[in-house]
Design an enzyme around this catalytic site. Sequence first.
Site, short mmCIF file in Angstrom:
data_model
loop_
_atom_site.label_atom_id
_atom_site.label_comp_id
_atom_site.label_asym_id
_atom_site.label_seq_id
_atom_site.Cartn_x
_atom_site.Cartn_y
_atom_site.Cartn_z
N ASP A 113 0.86 -1.17 0.00
CA ASP A 113 0.00 0.00 0.00
C ASP A 113 0.91 1.24 0.00
OD1 ASP A 113 -3.24 0.59 1.57
OD2 ASP A 113 -2.13 1.69 0.05
C1 GLC Z 1 -4.42 4.18 -0.43
C2 GLC Z 1 -5.29 3.04 0.03
C3 GLC Z 1 -5.38 1.93 -0.94
C4 GLC Z 1 -5.24 2.45 -2.36
C5 GLC Z 1 -3.84 3.01 -2.50
C6 GLC Z 1 -3.60 3.57 -3.91
O1 GLC Z 1 -3.66 4.66 0.63
O2 GLC Z 1 -5.02 2.48 1.30
O3 GLC Z 1 -6.64 1.30 -0.74
O4 GLC Z 1 -5.45 1.39 -3.28
O5 GLC Z 1 -3.58 4.01 -1.54
O6 GLC Z 1 -4.45 4.63 -4.15
#
Ligand code: GLC
Length: 731
Positions: free
Chosen positions: A264
Site C-alpha cells: 500500500d
Molecule cells: C491508499 C489506500 C489503498 C489504495 C492506494 C492507492 O492509501 O489504502 O486502498 O489502493 O492508496 O491509491
Amino acid sequence: MVKAAMDHRGIEKLLSEMTLKEKVGQLTMLSGELVQTGPASAPVTSDAIKNGEVGSLLNLVGSERVRDAQRHAVEGSRLGIPLFFSLDVLYGLRTMFPIPLGESSAFDPALWEATARVAAEECAVEGIDLTFAPMIDIARDPRWGRTLEGPGEDALVGQRVARAKVRGYQTDDLAAPTAIAATAKHFAGYGAVLAGREYASVDMSERLLHEVYLPPFRAAVEAGVACLMPAFIDLNGTPMSIHVPLLRKLVRERWGFDGVIVSDWSSIAELLLHGVAARPEAAALALNAGVDIDMMGKGAYVDGLPEALDRGLVTMARIDEAVRRVLMLKLKLGLFDDPYRRCGSPEAIAASAAQPARRALAREAARKSIVLLTNTGATLPLKGSLKSIAIVGPFGEIAGGNSEPPPAERVAALVDQVKAAFPEAAVSVAAGSHVEQPREGGLAEALRNAEQSDVILLCLGERVDMAGEASSRAYPGLPQPQQDLARALLETGKPVVVLLFSGRPLIVPDWLAAFAKAILAVWHPGSEGEGAIADVLSGAYNPSGRLSMSWPADVGQIPIFFAERPTGRPRLENEHFSSKYLDIPNDPRFRFGHGLSYTSFLLSNPRATRWTIAAGETTEILVDVKNTGAMAGEHTVFLFIRDVASSITRPALELEDFTKVMVAPGEMKTVRFALSSDQLRFLGADLEPVLEPGAFEIFVGPSANPAQLQMLELQVRQVEARQAQPSPKSM
Ligand code: GLC
C-alpha cells in the site's frame, strides 16, 4: 528493445539482461499527477521512466497521458519494458455504481460481477490496466470509515463479493481487450483497527483471523486474482507488509498465490514509523515476505534493496523472483504484445461512455442497494396523487462531496426524478442546514416549504468524504444541525420520509426511528441514484436491499455483529447476572439482513432431503416462500447454521448461504440450499478443519433476527477421519 512475441522464455531472457537498477525499477510504483491517495508526493518524471527507475504508475488516467508515459518506457528506456497503469476503481470510473457497502446490500453476486465488468470496460479504454479492487476487508465497527469500501460484517458475503468482483474485472483472460487486473485488498484484518481508528494497530486471535478475515482473500486467490495488497496495519505486532507467516507461508506457499503483491502507499517506508526497521532492513523484510512492488515508498526499494543486497539481507534470487512476477503480470496483461492496448481512441472512449445499458445497470444497482429500514403505516410507496412534496436537507452537499457532478446538478437531478415520478406534485427544495453546520435561515425556509407540502423527503447523512480512507468517526451518527432540522420537521406533524446517505451504518436516534414515517438507507447510490430513489419512493421498484452490516442503536454497542459466540449467561431481562448493558439497548437498531418490502412474504415448511449426513455427503434444505401481499417483490432468504455441541464454541449463527427469489403476489416458490458436510466443518483447537458428529441447528429466514428464523435439526452421523493438514488454513 523487447521482442514483440514475448513469452515465458522471453521473460527469463529479459531478466538475464536486466541490471540491478532496472530490476529494482520494475519493483517501484510511482504516482501520476491525477489524484493523491496518500501523503503528498512529487509526480513521476519522464526521465525516471526512461532511466528504468519505475515499473508501474498509479493515478494517471486518460489515454493520451498514458500513451505518452508508456512511450517513454517502450521507446525511451534501454530494454523497452512497458509500464502498467493502475487506479482505485471500486465502484466505477465514468458510470458510478453504489459504494461497495451499499452494493453488498443487494446480496446479488451477478450484479456485483456485472458492475465490475462495466468498470473494467471503462478502465480498459482509458489506459488503466489494473484496479486496486475489490476491497474485501470485513468490518464490524462503523466508526471505521472504510466500511464504505467493503462487503460488510460477514465472511461468506465477503467471499462471494471477492469471487464476483475478480471475475468481473479480470474475466478469464487478462489479455482480453476489456479485462483489467484486480487486486484483493487490504490483506488482512484491517477492518478490526483498534477502536475503529484508521491505521491503528490490530489485535485478534488466530481463530478470528482464520474464520472471518482471511476467507474473502482466499476466495479471491481461488478466483485467480492477479494482485494482492497488504494492509497498512500491524497485526498482532507484525506489520502486514512484512508478515512472513501470512504472506509467504500461507498466501504464497499454502494457497499457491503466484501473482503480484503490491504494497500500500508508502507502507514499506512506514515500517520505520512502525519502529521495526531502518530503510535497507525495511526493504529486505518486505521483499523476503513476498512484497513485489513498493508503491510510493519514498525510495524504500530503490535505495534500500541495493544496500540490502550488498549486506546479504536479500539475495538476487529473491529480487529476480519479484521481478519475474511483475514481468509475468505484464505478459498476462498483453502489454508486451501491445503496450498501448488499453489506450482507446477518443471515438472509442465516447462510444464506451454512451452506452445506455450502463446507465440502466447503474440504476438497477442503486435500486437493489437501497434498504427500506422502516415504513410506518405503509407510508411508502407514496401515492401518485400527491399534490406537493418538500425535498429538505443538505442533499447537494452530501451528494456533491468530492465527486462529479457538482451539488446543484445533483439536487436538480433529484428534483427532476421526483417530479417525473409524481407528475401532479409541486416539488420544493430547501437545504435546511449544512451537513455539519447550521444554515443561516435554512430552518425557516425548510419549515415554510414543509407547511405547504403533503410529504417531506428529508435527505440526511454524511458527505462522501466523511467516510472512506482516513475518515474514522467516533460517533457515526447524524451531525447535530441535521438532527435539529429533523426534529423541527417532525414537529410540523407532516409525514417525514428520511433518505439516509452514508458510507457506513449510522446511529439513528430513537426519536427519528420512532417518528419518521419511513427511513431508507440509500448509501451513496452512484450516477443513477436519484432515479433509483424516485423508483423506490413511487413503488416503480419494490425495495429488496438487506443490510450486510448491523446498525448499532448506540455507539456504546460497537462492535456489534450477528455471528457472536454464545455466552454461558445469555441475556435475560430479569436476570441480573446475564450478559447485557444496563444503560443502553442491547439489540442493534437494525440487524444484519434487515430490509423491508412493499409486499409481505411468508416462509414455511422448512425441510431437508436428508436429515442425517456423514462426512462427504450433502443434503438440501428447502423452504417455501409465499408472497402474501399485493406487489411482486424479490426476497432474500438466508441459511444459517449452529453447531449445537462442539469442541470449540461456535457462533450462535453462522451464515452458510443466501439466495434471492422474485415472487409474484399470491405465488409460492420453493427455495433450495445445498448443504454439504464441508460447510459444517469448523477450525478445531489446532485451527485445522474438523467435522464433529452431533446435532446442527439449521435456520432459514429473512435476516439474522432470531424471531424471524425457522429452525430444523440435522444430524452428522460420523466423525471424519482426521486428514493430514500440514498447516493451518482459512476455511
Ligand atoms: C491508499 C489506500 C489503498 C489504495 C492506494 C492507492 O492509501 O489504502 O486502498 O489502493 O492508496 O491509491
